[in-house]
Each structure stands twice: as C-alpha cells, then as structure tokens.
Write a protein that holds these residues in place. Sequence first.
Motif, PDB file in Angstrom:
ATOM      1  N   ASP A 178       0.954  -1.333   0.108  1.00  5.40           N
ATOM      2  CA  ASP A 178      -0.026  -0.108  -0.165  1.00  5.40           C
ATOM      3  C   ASP A 178       0.873   1.166  -0.076  1.00  5.40           C
ATOM      4  O   ASP A 178       1.959   1.056   0.503  1.00  5.40           O
ATOM      5  N   PRO A 179       0.301   2.398  -0.579  1.00  3.52           N
ATOM      6  CA  PRO A 179       1.061   3.469  -0.320  1.00  3.52           C
ATOM      7  C   PRO A 179       1.431   3.915   1.077  1.00  3.52           C
ATOM      8  O   PRO A 179       0.371   3.757   1.820  1.00  3.52           O
ATOM      9  N   PHE A 180       2.433   4.590   1.281  1.00  9.29           N
ATOM     10  CA  PHE A 180       2.693   5.163   2.827  1.00  9.29           C
ATOM     11  C   PHE A 180       3.631   6.329   2.659  1.00  9.29           C
ATOM     12  O   PHE A 180       4.240   6.523   1.567  1.00  9.29           O
ATOM     13  N   LEU A 181       3.688   7.075   3.761  1.00  9.09           N
ATOM     14  CA  LEU A 181       4.593   8.300   3.725  1.00  9.09           C
ATOM     15  C   LEU A 181       5.782   8.068   4.315  1.00  9.09           C
ATOM     16  O   LEU A 181       6.246   7.382   5.287  1.00  9.09           O
ATOM     17  N   ILE A 182       7.062   8.516   3.595  1.00 13.01           N
ATOM     18  CA  ILE A 182       8.353   8.854   4.318  1.00 13.01           C
ATOM     19  C   ILE A 182       8.540  10.254   4.437  1.00 13.01           C
ATOM     20  O   ILE A 182       7.965  11.289   3.743  1.00 13.01           O
ATOM     21  N   THR A 183       8.954  10.656   5.789  1.00 11.90           N
ATOM     22  CA  THR A 183       9.193  12.017   6.315  1.00 11.90           C
ATOM     23  C   THR A 183      10.560  12.138   6.598  1.00 11.90           C
ATOM     24  O   THR A 183      11.387  11.182   6.658  1.00 11.90           O
ATOM     25  N   THR A 184      11.003  13.413   6.441  1.00 10.19           N
ATOM     26  CA  THR A 184      12.340  13.751   6.678  1.00 10.19           C
ATOM     27  C   THR A 184      12.774  14.357   8.120  1.00 10.19           C
ATOM     28  O   THR A 184      13.845  14.387   8.494  1.00 10.19           O
ATOM     29  N   SER A 185      11.713  14.519   8.920  1.00 11.44           N
ATOM     30  CA  SER A 185      11.827  14.917  10.422  1.00 11.44           C
ATOM     31  C   SER A 185      10.732  14.660  11.186  1.00 11.44           C
ATOM     32  O   SER A 185       9.502  14.364  10.580  1.00 11.44           O
TER      33      SER A 185
END
Length: 128
Positions: free
Chosen positions: A121-128
């Motif tokens: 499934d699509p998911f989020l990657i964050t940088t902070s």
Amino acid sequence: MKFTNAFTTTFALFAAALSTIVTAAPLEPRDVYTPHVTYPHKGTVWMVGQRHNVTWDTSDAPVNITNPVGMIKLGYETFILPITLASGFNVLDGRIEVTVPNVDAGQYFLVFFGDSGDDSDPFLITTS
C-alpha cells in the motif's frame, strides 16, 4: 547419398539420446509466488534513517516456488526507483529489516520481487 544416410543416422541417434535424457530427468513443476505485503500499509509513516521490518504473508506459499530469493525496491508515484532496500533473502522468511533511505518526503510504496512483483500500500516517508 552416403552423406544423407550418415546425417540421418546421426540425427536419429542424437534424437534418441536427447529423448533418454529428457525422460530420465523430469522437471519438477514450479509455481509463481506473489506474497501479499502486510507492512508497510496505508497510514504508515516512516522517517528517513529509521529501521523497519517489511512483512509479508507466507500462509499461501506453494510447495515449489520458481524463485525463492527476494528483493525489495522503493517506488514513488508510478515508478520503481533504483533503490534496493533488501535483497538475497528467502521469500518464505515473512519479514526483513530495512533502513529508510535518504529520500525527499512524500508518498512511496514498496515492490516485493521474487517470482513476481507485489506492491505494498502507499505510505509516507518523512525527513523529520
């Protein structure tokens, strides 16, 4: 005329030998296996640099898998990126730990390769 007879005889002997080899070593049937990725799933948020277990369901694995060696790549939008998160593992393991790569924040997906590709499934990657 002698060449034709010699060729025919040679060909017949070759065909008979090949037939013996093929019947002596039957191929074992193999199944294509596409395990369902269970994590990450919709709503998952990963942060760059963190370590996470990618998991997949192995409950429906066939007895004879065509390619039991897995690889997981990162995808963005509709593209599979040249970022390999894991490779060389057994597709029956059910999980593998990966490190979130240094990418821009956004919505991503994983592609699980073995016999065939299966997207997470699509998911989020964050940088902070």
